[in-house]
Design an enzyme around this catalytic site. Sequence first.
Site, PDB file in Angstrom:
ATOM      1  N   HIS A  27       0.860  -1.188   0.000  1.00 34.93           N
ATOM      2  CA  HIS A  27       0.000   0.000   0.000  1.00 34.93           C
ATOM      3  C   HIS A  27       0.898   1.240   0.000  1.00 34.93           C
ATOM      4  CE1 HIS A  27      -4.139   1.465   0.529  1.00 34.93           C
ATOM      5  NE2 HIS A  27      -3.651   2.429   1.286  1.00 34.93           N
ATOM      6  N   THR A  46      -2.566   2.693  -4.653  1.00 33.52           N
ATOM      7  CA  THR A  46      -2.728   3.141  -3.272  1.00 33.52           C
ATOM      8  C   THR A  46      -3.571   4.411  -3.193  1.00 33.52           C
ATOM      9  OG1 THR A  46      -0.560   2.221  -2.765  1.00 33.52           O
ATOM     10  CG2 THR A  46      -1.456   3.837  -1.210  1.00 33.52           C
ATOM     11  N   GLU A  47      -4.657   4.344  -2.401  1.00 34.52           N
ATOM     12  CA  GLU A  47      -5.537   5.492  -2.163  1.00 34.52           C
ATOM     13  C   GLU A  47      -6.052   6.116  -3.470  1.00 34.52           C
ATOM     14  OE1 GLU A  47      -6.463   6.069   0.910  1.00 34.52           O
ATOM     15  OE2 GLU A  47      -5.060   4.631   1.768  1.00 34.52           O
ATOM     16  N   LEU A  48      -6.215   5.280  -4.489  1.00 40.23           N
ATOM     17  CA  LEU A  48      -6.691   5.692  -5.812  1.00 40.23           C
ATOM     18  C   LEU A  48      -5.797   6.740  -6.466  1.00 40.23           C
ATOM     19  CD1 LEU A  48     -10.612   5.794  -5.534  1.00 40.23           C
ATOM     20  CD2 LEU A  48      -9.124   3.885  -6.097  1.00 40.23           C
TER      21      LEU A  48
END
Length: 404
Positions: free
Chosen positions: A109, A146-148
Amino acid sequence: MRSICFYFQVHQPYRLKPYRFFEIGEDHQYWDDFSNRSIMRKVAEKCYLPMNALLLELIEKHQGRFKVCFSLSGTILDQMEAYAPEVLASFQRLVATGKVELLSETYAHALCALKSESEFRDMVGKHQQRIKELFNGYTPKVFRNTELIYSDKIGKMVYDLGFEGVLTEGAKHILGWKSPNYLYANAIEPKLKVLLKNFRLSDDIAFRFGEPKWSDYPLTTEKFVSWINQIPANEDVLNLFMDYETFGEHQWAETGIFEFMRHLPEAVFASSDFGFATPSEVIGQVAPVGMIHVPTPISWADEERDLTAWLGNDLQDEAFDKLYQLEARVKRSKDPEIHRDWNYLQTSDHFYYMCTKFFSDGDIHAYFSPYESPYEAFINYMNVLSDFILRLKQEEEAAVGMLV
């Protein structure tokens, strides 16, 4: 039939233990095993186990017409194996139905797509291998960074790794007058399809559902379906993207969030022209309406939908740059524990804890952080990183000594 695409991010970081300056060179164990285990067990009981059971019930009840997709970070998979194997087994049962899609992502991530294409490739490869090992040879076709976090350049990197599509935020400053409820294509490589989050309807569930001060509280399935019925008939897909911990952790069971989800598919089937589809199905069934241009990276975090949640101040930038200066040295290392710690130190949460936003999104950052302040998070991380650098140096010196 138009499609609702449900995507859930499932992630827990490996949290660092309090690590003092005088421990540098003396203590090489960085991770707070007690905290990581207790948090994993708590979230398992409140969210993962009951929600997985509910989704399996809905898939069986609706004979496969209800579908969702997950992105499971490598760190959550590691923690499931170590602390909650029954949670991993419940995800495996869901995937075995054939109605749940798994996405690929960076193993830890991480934010490596912003810094190192080689590390990005390595991280994605590690994640793919982990998914294959744990889910009976499963190979993801669609990517979620990760986190769009996404840009045209990142999309090209994703395409070059063999993926058919990517998920990201339907950020207002990118869309302008356009709607997120279409399939788009990457501006550099049009063969890569881009699914955009409908942030208003997603956040109605993820953030506003249990808020009594919200003007539309309480949110019922009937009300929600009436909203999706207002979407123009030519808009093909409604992407509802959110943290999986929305269910039971961020929105407690007492808010009615589980019952909302229990009855939502039936309300959609009975009172709308929407069905449910996975990202791969959307890509296979819907034609892109055009390209979406994202010249600078966006994310789904905070009001700005940019990178400032992780790389918005001098603390974050210094820690981030110092970490990735070590990449070549780590890749030469033969020590598996160094490689494990390198992966876990890249997790985006460490930089998130250093965020100094005190206004619009400050409360959200404070909620997720185990530290008293961003400065404490920075000092703790840099102490650990100093010891990590010392371990690298000692290994390098030992290798030179063997050659003499």
